[in-house]
Write a protein that holds these residues in place. Structure first.
Motif, PDB file in Angstrom:
ATOM      1  N   SER A 146      75.815  12.631 -13.368  1.00 24.27           N
ATOM      2  CA  SER A 146      76.995  11.916 -12.900  1.00 24.27           C
ATOM      3  C   SER A 146      78.109  12.912 -12.582  1.00 24.27           C
ATOM      4  N   ASP A 147      79.226  12.415 -12.097  1.00 22.15           N
ATOM      5  CA  ASP A 147      80.351  13.252 -11.704  1.00 22.15           C
ATOM      6  C   ASP A 147      80.834  14.118 -12.865  1.00 22.15           C
ATOM      7  N   CYS A 148      81.046  15.407 -12.605  1.00 22.33           N
ATOM      8  CA  CYS A 148      81.460  16.345 -13.648  1.00 22.33           C
ATOM      9  C   CYS A 148      82.934  16.740 -13.531  1.00 22.33           C
ATOM     10  N   GLY A 149      83.684  16.019 -12.696  1.00 22.73           N
ATOM     11  CA  GLY A 149      85.073  16.389 -12.456  1.00 22.73           C
ATOM     12  C   GLY A 149      85.913  16.479 -13.709  1.00 22.73           C
ATOM     13  N   ARG A 150      85.826  15.490 -14.595  1.00 19.33           N
ATOM     14  CA  ARG A 150      86.634  15.503 -15.816  1.00 19.33           C
ATOM     15  C   ARG A 150      86.215  16.624 -16.753  1.00 19.33           C
ATOM     16  N   LEU A 151      84.930  16.937 -16.769  1.00 11.33           N
ATOM     17  CA  LEU A 151      84.462  18.050 -17.600  1.00 11.33           C
ATOM     18  C   LEU A 151      85.064  19.364 -17.114  1.00 11.33           C
ATOM     19  N   MET A 152      85.158  19.512 -15.794  1.00 12.45           N
ATOM     20  CA  MET A 152      85.671  20.750 -15.211  1.00 12.45           C
ATOM     21  C   MET A 152      87.183  20.881 -15.391  1.00 12.45           C
ATOM     22  N   ARG A 153      87.880  19.762 -15.413  1.00 14.22           N
ATOM     23  CA  ARG A 153      89.339  19.823 -15.551  1.00 14.22           C
ATOM     24  C   ARG A 153      89.773  20.087 -16.990  1.00 14.22           C
ATOM     25  N   ALA A 154      88.938  19.751 -17.931  1.00 10.63           N
ATOM     26  CA  ALA A 154      89.300  19.929 -19.340  1.00 10.63           C
ATOM     27  C   ALA A 154      89.446  21.401 -19.683  1.00 10.63           C
ATOM     28  N   GLY A 155      90.557  21.747 -20.315  1.00  9.22           N
ATOM     29  CA  GLY A 155      90.774  23.127 -20.724  1.00  9.22           C
ATOM     30  C   GLY A 155      90.967  24.074 -19.564  1.00  9.22           C
ATOM     31  N   GLY A 156      91.243  23.526 -18.371  1.00  9.26           N
ATOM     32  CA  GLY A 156      91.387  24.365 -17.191  1.00  9.26           C
ATOM     33  C   GLY A 156      92.752  25.009 -17.087  1.00  9.26           C
ATOM     34  N   ASP A 157      93.031  25.601 -15.938  1.00  6.07           N
ATOM     35  CA  ASP A 157      94.286  26.320 -15.712  1.00  6.07           C
ATOM     36  C   ASP A 157      95.414  25.323 -15.507  1.00  6.07           C
TER      37      ASP A 157
END
Length: 315
Positions: A146-157
């Motif tokens: 499924s979409d991984c957008g929220r996983l990628m935004r977590a702890g990001g810049d």
């Protein structure tokens, strides 16, 4: 080939729908791991034990801490999340812990993170969240493929976010997390997406997931979407279903094939994985006392672009 007991459980306690186990990773490192009891509307979640694959991964990371130090780490199918806890012990930059969208699983992981008995290794009451004093850990539900957008935004810049905006983002993320647990969407989720820049992960951890043969493609999709080019996935497993050994190993054949990856709402990208066997060892089988099983550890390195050209440049 080394041979050793699967894990040393020093003590266990039970409370309501959770069980806590004191696990010895090494003589100098012991952690309290909370597991969800195996019951509920979704049937068996196979998360009621610390599986050998998680133990072998945890010990491998403990022996090779530079693999995670200062790195962004994500774990899929985490259950007890022992490898992620070890990544936190060895000062990873950020750890995202994911599993099936069942509240009992996520609550058990959060209990381990906040367990004051783990303070000597994790710090006191490890919390999720953001805003001032960004957290080094997140817990989210995720269905492979499924979409991984929220996983990628977590702890990001979030260096572009001022303190006031950071507090608003924290409130929005809390709303999004609540909706994630309830299977809904909110305006907060959209707002949280705006204030965080997606950042890929350096290392992915996968323990004991290859027996789910119909999910191989979906798991590879999530790995490809979340890892940076050159990032690695550490995959540890045993053959649990007699006669299905070849079906387990097809995961790696599929990983080496050049294909287009992309989740819902994500632009597709073409790539593949370079597969390397790291090692194997004999361990006591968790489901049958007195029986030994071979555990395998593999590394998958993400590659993108034209396969022949990239391979030639990497020589």
């Amino acid at each position: 080939m080394r041979e050793r007991a699967s894990l040393l459980v020093l003590a266990s306690t039970s409370q309501q729908d959770q069980e806590s186990h004191l696990i010895e990773v090494s003589p100098s490192l012991r952690l309290h791991v909370t597991l969800a009891k195996d019951s509920g509307p979704n049937g068996s979640l196979f998360a009621y034990s610390v599986w050998n694959g998680s133990v072998m991964l945890a010990r491998y990371l403990d022996s090779n801490p530079t693999l995670v130090q200062g790195k962004r780490v994500i774990e899929f199918g985490a259950a007890g999340a022992l490898p992620s806890l070890i990544a936190l012990v060895h000062e990873c930059e950020f750890a995202m812990i994911t599993d099936y969208p069942d509240q009992r699983l996520l609550d058990a992981i959060r209990t381990s993170l906040k367990d004051v008995r783990n303070e000597p290794w994790l710090g006191l009451g490890r919390e999720e969240g953001g805003g001032e004093g960004e957290s080094r850990v997140g817990v989210q539900s995720h269905l492979w493929g499924s979409d991984c957008g929220r996983l990628m935004r977590a702890g990001g810049d979030r260096s572009h976010v001022d303190k006031g905006e950071g507090k608003r983002r924290k409130r929005n993320q809390d709303e999004a997390d609540k909706a994630d647990r309830e299977g809904e969407s909110t305006e907060g989720e959209e707002a949280a997406a705006v204030t965080a820049v997606p950042v890929a992960y350096d290392v992915a951890l996968v323990g004991e997931c290859l027996w789910l043969h119909d999910q191989h493609s979906n798991l590879l999709c999530s790995l490809f979407q979340t890892l940076r080019p050159g990032g690695i996935a550490l995959v540890c497993f045993a053959h649990h279903v007699p006669g299905c050994e070849e079906r387990d190993l097809r995961f790696f054949t599929l990983a080496t094939q050049r294909q287009r990856y992309g989740g819902r709402g994500e632009e597709e990208e073409e790539g593949w994985f370079v597969v390397t066997k790291i090692g194997e060892e004999r361990m006591g089988y968790m489901h049958r006392e007195g029986t030994m099983v071979t555990q395998f550890l593999y590394e998958l390195e993400k590659r993108v672009g034209e396969k022949g050209k990239v391979e030639e440049e990497s020589r």
